[in-house]
Every structure is written in structure tokens, then in C-alpha cells.
Design a protein around this motif. Structure first.
Motif, PDB file in Angstrom:
ATOM      1  N   VAL A  19       4.066   0.693  -2.010  1.00 58.02           N
ATOM      2  CA  VAL A  19       3.274   1.844  -2.047  1.00 58.02           C
ATOM      3  C   VAL A  19       3.994   3.315  -1.529  1.00 58.02           C
ATOM      4  O   VAL A  19       3.549   3.698  -0.049  1.00 58.02           O
ATOM      5  N   CYS A  20       4.602   3.998  -2.248  1.00 57.01           N
ATOM      6  CA  CYS A  20       5.538   4.716  -1.813  1.00 57.01           C
ATOM      7  C   CYS A  20       5.065   6.615  -2.091  1.00 57.01           C
ATOM      8  O   CYS A  20       6.018   6.956  -2.738  1.00 57.01           O
ATOM      9  N   VAL A  21       4.426   7.079  -1.451  1.00 60.95           N
ATOM     10  CA  VAL A  21       3.446   7.988  -1.161  1.00 60.95           C
ATOM     11  C   VAL A  21       3.692   8.817   0.267  1.00 60.95           C
ATOM     12  O   VAL A  21       3.480   7.989   0.936  1.00 60.95           O
ATOM     13  N   VAL A  22       4.438   9.588   0.080  1.00 60.08           N
ATOM     14  CA  VAL A  22       4.382  10.173   2.041  1.00 60.08           C
ATOM     15  C   VAL A  22       3.520  11.417   1.733  1.00 60.08           C
ATOM     16  O   VAL A  22       2.959  12.532   0.857  1.00 60.08           O
ATOM     17  N   ASP A  23       2.321  11.288   3.042  1.00 62.32           N
ATOM     18  CA  ASP A  23       1.037  12.090   3.736  1.00 62.32           C
ATOM     19  C   ASP A  23       1.599  13.567   4.257  1.00 62.32           C
ATOM     20  O   ASP A  23       2.667  13.107   4.810  1.00 62.32           O
ATOM     21  N   GLY A  24       2.033  14.587   3.002  1.00 62.42           N
ATOM     22  CA  GLY A  24       2.845  15.810   4.049  1.00 62.42           C
ATOM     23  C   GLY A  24       1.972  16.582   5.476  1.00 62.42           C
ATOM     24  O   GLY A  24       3.019  16.837   6.307  1.00 62.42           O
TER      25      GLY A  24
END
Length: 72
Positions: A19-24
Motif C-alpha cells: 500500500v504505497c501511498v504517501v501522506d503529504g
């Protein structure tokens, strides 16, 4: 004496759950809670360096707002 075939390298421990989603806001991956530089350089770290980061990950979860994590 017979030469032994080369053994494959030992697998690297990783917290990646794909789950490769970066939190800004926090700069953390919302799947594994690593920073981008940690993800990028993971294979170059020593086992001890990876263990230090792995130990920190559970506490990093609190740096991401809960409503964002609810998506996963």
C-alpha cells in the motif's frame, strides 16, 4: 572437493504491505509508515539499521490522521 552452488541472498525484512501511498502532511507511507528516503534506501541499510526503523514504525502511525488511515 565439489564446489557448492551459490546460495541465494538472505531475504530482507520489510514492513511493506504493498500500500504505497504517501501522506503529504507527515511524509510517511500510509501502508508501512516509513519515510520515502527509508523506502528508497531500504536494501542498502544494514540489518541493525532496519531493526531500529522497524521498532519505530508502530509509534509513527499516530502521525497520520485517523480518517486518512480509514481508507486502508
Amino acid at each position: 572437493m565439489t564446489a557448492q552452488p551459490p546460495r541465494p541472498p538472505k531475504p530482507i525484512k520489510t514492513p511493506c504491505i504493498k500500500v504505497c501511498v504517501v501522506d503529504g502532511e507527515s511524509g510517511l507511507c500510509m501502508g508501512c509508515y516509513r519515510r520515502l528516503n527509508e523506502v528508497a534506501g531500504w536494501a542498502k541499510l544494514t540489518d541493525d539499521q532496519r531493526d531500529v526503523i522497524l521498532a519505530e514504525l508502530p509509534s509513527r502511525r499516530s502521525l497520520i490522521r485517523p480518517e486518512k488511515l480509514a481508507m486502508f
